[in-house]
Design an enzyme around this catalytic site. Structure first.
Site, PDB file in Angstrom:
ATOM      1  N   SER A 129     111.910 -10.370 -23.058  1.00 61.11           N
ATOM      2  CA  SER A 129     110.604  -9.831 -22.658  1.00 61.11           C
ATOM      3  C   SER A 129     109.668  -9.740 -23.846  1.00 61.11           C
ATOM      4  O   SER A 129     110.107  -9.524 -24.980  1.00 61.11           O
ATOM      5  CB  SER A 129     110.837  -8.434 -22.083  1.00 61.11           C
ATOM      6  N   TYR A 153     114.935   0.492 -22.493  1.00 61.21           N
ATOM      7  CA  TYR A 153     114.883  -0.822 -21.823  1.00 61.21           C
ATOM      8  C   TYR A 153     114.650  -1.923 -22.854  1.00 61.21           C
ATOM      9  O   TYR A 153     115.381  -2.924 -22.909  1.00 61.21           O
ATOM     10  CB  TYR A 153     113.770  -0.835 -20.760  1.00 61.21           C
ATOM     11  N   LYS A 157     116.984  -5.329 -24.472  1.00 66.41           N
ATOM     12  CA  LYS A 157     116.571  -6.733 -24.640  1.00 66.41           C
ATOM     13  C   LYS A 157     116.807  -7.176 -26.088  1.00 66.41           C
ATOM     14  O   LYS A 157     117.321  -8.266 -26.348  1.00 66.41           O
ATOM     15  CB  LYS A 157     115.087  -6.921 -24.285  1.00 66.41           C
TER      16      LYS A 157
HETATM   17  P1  NAD Z   1     114.365  -7.453 -10.363  1.00 67.06           P
HETATM   18  O1  NAD Z   1     114.788  -6.021 -10.430  1.00 67.06           O
HETATM   19  O2  NAD Z   1     113.549  -7.875  -9.189  1.00 67.06           O
HETATM   20  O3  NAD Z   1     115.655  -8.395 -10.455  1.00 67.06           O
HETATM   21  C1  NAD Z   1     116.813  -8.041 -11.171  1.00 67.06           C
HETATM   22  C2  NAD Z   1     117.995  -8.213 -10.222  1.00 67.06           C
HETATM   23  O4  NAD Z   1     119.198  -7.886 -10.907  1.00 67.06           O
HETATM   24  C3  NAD Z   1     117.918  -7.300  -8.992  1.00 67.06           C
HETATM   25  O5  NAD Z   1     118.050  -8.086  -7.835  1.00 67.06           O
HETATM   26  C4  NAD Z   1     119.088  -6.332  -9.167  1.00 67.06           C
HETATM   27  O6  NAD Z   1     119.631  -5.937  -7.918  1.00 67.06           O
HETATM   28  C5  NAD Z   1     120.039  -7.155 -10.014  1.00 67.06           C
HETATM   29  N1  NAD Z   1     120.968  -6.378 -10.863  1.00 67.06           N
HETATM   30  C6  NAD Z   1     120.669  -5.375 -11.726  1.00 67.06           C
HETATM   31  N2  NAD Z   1     121.777  -4.958 -12.349  1.00 67.06           N
HETATM   32  C7  NAD Z   1     122.799  -5.716 -11.882  1.00 67.06           C
HETATM   33  C8  NAD Z   1     124.205  -5.746 -12.139  1.00 67.06           C
HETATM   34  N3  NAD Z   1     124.779  -4.899 -13.006  1.00 67.06           N
HETATM   35  N4  NAD Z   1     124.964  -6.657 -11.472  1.00 67.06           N
HETATM   36  C9  NAD Z   1     124.410  -7.516 -10.579  1.00 67.06           C
HETATM   37  N5  NAD Z   1     123.098  -7.513 -10.281  1.00 67.06           N
HETATM   38  C10 NAD Z   1     122.294  -6.619 -10.933  1.00 67.06           C
HETATM   39  O7  NAD Z   1     113.602  -7.791 -11.723  1.00 67.06           O
HETATM   40  P2  NAD Z   1     112.770  -9.081 -12.145  1.00 67.06           P
HETATM   41  O8  NAD Z   1     111.355  -8.673 -12.303  1.00 67.06           O
HETATM   42  O9  NAD Z   1     113.101 -10.210 -11.290  1.00 67.06           O
HETATM   43  O10 NAD Z   1     113.346  -9.292 -13.610  1.00 67.06           O
HETATM   44  C11 NAD Z   1     114.410 -10.176 -13.889  1.00 67.06           C
HETATM   45  C12 NAD Z   1     114.751 -10.097 -15.365  1.00 67.06           C
HETATM   46  O11 NAD Z   1     113.580 -10.393 -16.129  1.00 67.06           O
HETATM   47  C13 NAD Z   1     115.217  -8.727 -15.822  1.00 67.06           C
HETATM   48  O12 NAD Z   1     116.230  -8.888 -16.786  1.00 67.06           O
HETATM   49  C14 NAD Z   1     113.976  -8.128 -16.465  1.00 67.06           C
HETATM   50  O13 NAD Z   1     114.293  -7.193 -17.454  1.00 67.06           O
HETATM   51  C15 NAD Z   1     113.335  -9.385 -17.070  1.00 67.06           C
HETATM   52  N6  NAD Z   1     111.884  -9.222 -17.275  1.00 67.06           N
HETATM   53  C16 NAD Z   1     111.087  -8.873 -16.228  1.00 67.06           C
HETATM   54  C17 NAD Z   1     109.721  -8.699 -16.435  1.00 67.06           C
HETATM   55  C18 NAD Z   1     108.817  -8.274 -15.308  1.00 67.06           C
HETATM   56  O14 NAD Z   1     107.717  -7.795 -15.590  1.00 67.06           O
HETATM   57  N7  NAD Z   1     109.185  -8.437 -14.044  1.00 67.06           N
HETATM   58  C19 NAD Z   1     109.171  -8.924 -17.707  1.00 67.06           C
HETATM   59  C20 NAD Z   1     110.015  -9.303 -18.737  1.00 67.06           C
HETATM   60  C21 NAD Z   1     111.384  -9.458 -18.523  1.00 67.06           C
HETATM   61  N1  UFG Z   2      98.272  -0.239 -15.850  1.00 66.67           N
HETATM   62  C1  UFG Z   2      97.370   0.628 -15.266  1.00 66.67           C
HETATM   63  N2  UFG Z   2      97.766   1.303 -14.148  1.00 66.67           N
HETATM   64  C2  UFG Z   2      99.005   1.145 -13.577  1.00 66.67           C
HETATM   65  C3  UFG Z   2      99.912   0.246 -14.187  1.00 66.67           C
HETATM   66  C4  UFG Z   2      99.511  -0.431 -15.321  1.00 66.67           C
HETATM   67  O1  UFG Z   2      96.258   0.808 -15.756  1.00 66.67           O
HETATM   68  O2  UFG Z   2      99.294   1.790 -12.561  1.00 66.67           O
HETATM   69  C5  UFG Z   2      97.839  -1.000 -17.053  1.00 66.67           C
HETATM   70  C6  UFG Z   2      98.699  -0.724 -18.271  1.00 66.67           C
HETATM   71  O3  UFG Z   2      98.212   0.397 -18.984  1.00 66.67           O
HETATM   72  C7  UFG Z   2      98.557  -2.050 -19.038  1.00 66.67           C
HETATM   73  C8  UFG Z   2      98.425  -3.091 -17.924  1.00 66.67           C
HETATM   74  O4  UFG Z   2      98.004  -2.374 -16.764  1.00 66.67           O
HETATM   75  O5  UFG Z   2      97.393  -2.061 -19.794  1.00 66.67           O
HETATM   76  C9  UFG Z   2      99.728  -3.811 -17.606  1.00 66.67           C
HETATM   77  O6  UFG Z   2     100.739  -2.849 -17.336  1.00 66.67           O
HETATM   78  P1  UFG Z   2     102.153  -3.252 -16.698  1.00 66.67           P
HETATM   79  O7  UFG Z   2     102.944  -1.997 -16.540  1.00 66.67           O
HETATM   80  O8  UFG Z   2     101.937  -4.075 -15.491  1.00 66.67           O
HETATM   81  O9  UFG Z   2     102.770  -4.218 -17.802  1.00 66.67           O
HETATM   82  P2  UFG Z   2     103.200  -3.920 -19.305  1.00 66.67           P
HETATM   83  O10 UFG Z   2     102.618  -5.004 -20.128  1.00 66.67           O
HETATM   84  O11 UFG Z   2     102.906  -2.542 -19.718  1.00 66.67           O
HETATM   85  O12 UFG Z   2     104.782  -4.051 -19.233  1.00 66.67           O
HETATM   86  C10 UFG Z   2     105.423  -5.073 -18.482  1.00 66.67           C
HETATM   87  C11 UFG Z   2     106.829  -4.634 -18.116  1.00 66.67           C
HETATM   88  C12 UFG Z   2     107.656  -4.527 -19.344  1.00 66.67           C
HETATM   89  C13 UFG Z   2     107.637  -5.840 -20.044  1.00 66.67           C
HETATM   90  C14 UFG Z   2     106.223  -6.228 -20.370  1.00 66.67           C
HETATM   91  C15 UFG Z   2     106.187  -7.590 -21.006  1.00 66.67           C
HETATM   92  O13 UFG Z   2     106.794  -3.371 -17.456  1.00 66.67           O
HETATM   93  O14 UFG Z   2     108.977  -4.229 -19.001  1.00 66.67           O
HETATM   94  O15 UFG Z   2     105.452  -6.268 -19.170  1.00 66.67           O
HETATM   95  O16 UFG Z   2     106.884  -8.502 -20.256  1.00 66.67           O
HETATM   96  F1  UFG Z   2     108.337  -5.736 -21.170  1.00 66.67           F
END
Ligand code: NAD
Ligand code: UFG
Length: 348
Positions: A129, A153, A157
């Site tokens: 991330s 979290y 990572k």
């Molecule tokens: P998500 O929660 O929709 O998907 C993660 C999946 O993993 C879920 O379906 C959950 O049920 C499953 N899971 C969790 N723990 C598990 C375990 N111990 N065994 C088996 N299954 C398990 O999240 P996402 O947004 O699809 O994110 C996927 C990956 O990308 C995650 O590792 C997250 O940290 C990373 N990531 C997400 C974002 C974002 O903003 N969505 C940004 C950066 C990184």
């Molecule tokens: N924000 C608001 N109101 C809300 C939610 C978010 O104003 O209800 C603002 C935040 O302050 C930020 C922007 O919208 O300025 C984006 O916020 P997000 O929470 O959507 O995203 P972040 O960049 O803060 O974080 C996300 C994930 C992290 C990940 C990161 C980079 O939550 O886990 O993106 O991938 F690490």
């Protein structure tokens, strides 16, 4: 012969979109997910969207920490590579329940890596991330920037990235790609699969989407006193289908004999403020999003966006979609599925 890819967390938001692109690309996908944060309906819909490729998807409801179950799976199937999405991802929850995050994300990953090593499957794509850049001193963020973690979290990572570098150092047979995602938004253009967070959404666009369908009264904007064009936080939003395609590019790269343990940003390289994103969503949906201004959210960075040069150069991948498409597809999904994969009764 078609390659068989194990996808952990493949029922989740990014995982389901990636599994669909894998199937359409001619791969076989085996999904392992404990469904803690996802629905089996997502798997069913991916199968339907994949048409004639649908039968190339198999699903196992399984926790990664259940090592005997994982071993059984590896004993019965030869995997060409693993894409590892499974993990918990809510920043605030990780601050409140650090042990739950360390247990799930670290122990799950270690179990997976051990079983992979035992069965000689040493090709991995891991979901890292942009959170590992913390509050970057400058932008765009390049892969060489110093790394830090502002919460448990983010620390999971960072630790998993380090584990991957260590196992590659110890055994150069490992081929590993760490993908640092920026801010994934949007949904598949069919509106059939998308993001369905449990409880109150932490992230901007799922929250905006729930305001648009009447599930929440207003968006809280966290901070309008940042040194940005309109005072609100700036991020690099990336369409989830582009992100999914980035994983296919990474899988192809794993076959490059020169690859070791490499890291790539997946973003668009463009910064968009909260107010710009809300305006784009209002245009796409025709809905007014009421907003309430509040103070900064602790731990939030001011401006974060990616340098995309390395991914373009080495993965031959770049994002195709802009924020208008992201918002159109997000709204298409939201309006067709106002309660995600659930019902009004199952929603918080
Ligand atoms: P998500 O929660 O929709 O998907 C993660 C999946 O993993 C879920 O379906 C959950 O049920 C499953 N899971 C969790 N723990 C598990 C375990 N111990 N065994 C088996 N299954 C398990 O999240 P996402 O947004 O699809 O994110 C996927 C990956 O990308 C995650 O590792 C997250 O940290 C990373 N990531 C997400 C974002 C974002 O903003 N969505 C940004 C950066 C990184
Ligand atoms: N924000 C608001 N109101 C809300 C939610 C978010 O104003 O209800 C603002 C935040 O302050 C930020 C922007 O919208 O300025 C984006 O916020 P997000 O929470 O959507 O995203 P972040 O960049 O803060 O974080 C996300 C994930 C992290 C990940 C990161 C980079 O939550 O886990 O993106 O991938 F690490």
């Amino acid at each position: 012969m078609a390659q068989t890819i194990l996808v952990t967390g493949g029922a989740g938001y990014i995982g389901s979109h990636t599994v669909l692109q894998l199937l359409l690309g001619g791969y076989k996908a085996v999904v392992v997910d404990n469904l803690d944060n996802s629905s089996p309906i997502a798997i069913k819909r991916v199968q339907e969207l994949a048409g004639k490729h649908g039968p190339n998807l198999t699903f196992h409801q399984m926790d990664l920490r259940d090592k005997p179950a994982l071993e059984k799976l590896f004993a019965s199937t030869k995997f060409d590579a693993v894409i590892h999405f499974a993990g918990l991802k809510a920043v605030g929850e990780s601050v409140a329940k650090p042990l739950m995050y360390y247990n799930n994300n670290l122990i799950g990953t270690i179990a997976l890596l051990e079983v992979m090593a035992a069965y000689g499957c040493k090709k991995l794509v891991f979901s890292s991330s942009a959170t590992v850049y913390g509050w970057p001193k400058e932008v765009p963020c390049t892969e060489e920037f110093p790394l830090s973690a502002a919460n448990p979290y983010g620390r999971t990572k960072l630790v998993i990235e380090e584990i991957c570098r260590d196992i590659h150092r110890a055994d150069s047979g490992w081929k590993i790609i760490l993908l640092r995602y920026f801010n994934p938004v949007g949904a598949h253009p069919s509106g059939y699969i998308g993001e369905d967070p449990r409880g109150i959404p932490n992230n901007l666009m799922p929250f905006v989407q729930q305001v648009a369908v009447g599930r929440r009264p207003a968006l809280t904007v966290y901070g309008n006193d940042y040194a940005t064009k309109d005072g609100t936080g700036v991020r690099d939003y990336i369409h989830v289908v582009d992100l999914a395609d980035g994983h296919i590019a990474a899988l192809c790269k794993l076959s490059d004999p020169s690859i070791g343990c490499e890291v790539y940003n997946l973003g668009t390289g463009k910064g968009t403020s909260v107010l710009e994103m809300v305006a784009a969503f209002e245009k796409a949906s025709g809905k007014k999003i009421p907003m309430v201004l509040a103070g900064r959210r602790p731990g939030d960075a001011e401006v974060v966006y990616a340098s995309t040069d390395k991914a373009k150069r080495e993965l031959k991948w770049k994002a195709k979609y802009g924020i208008d498409e992201m918002c159109l597809d997000q709204w298409n999904w939201a309006s067709k599925n106002p309660y995600g994969y659930g019902s009004p009764e199952s929603a918080a």
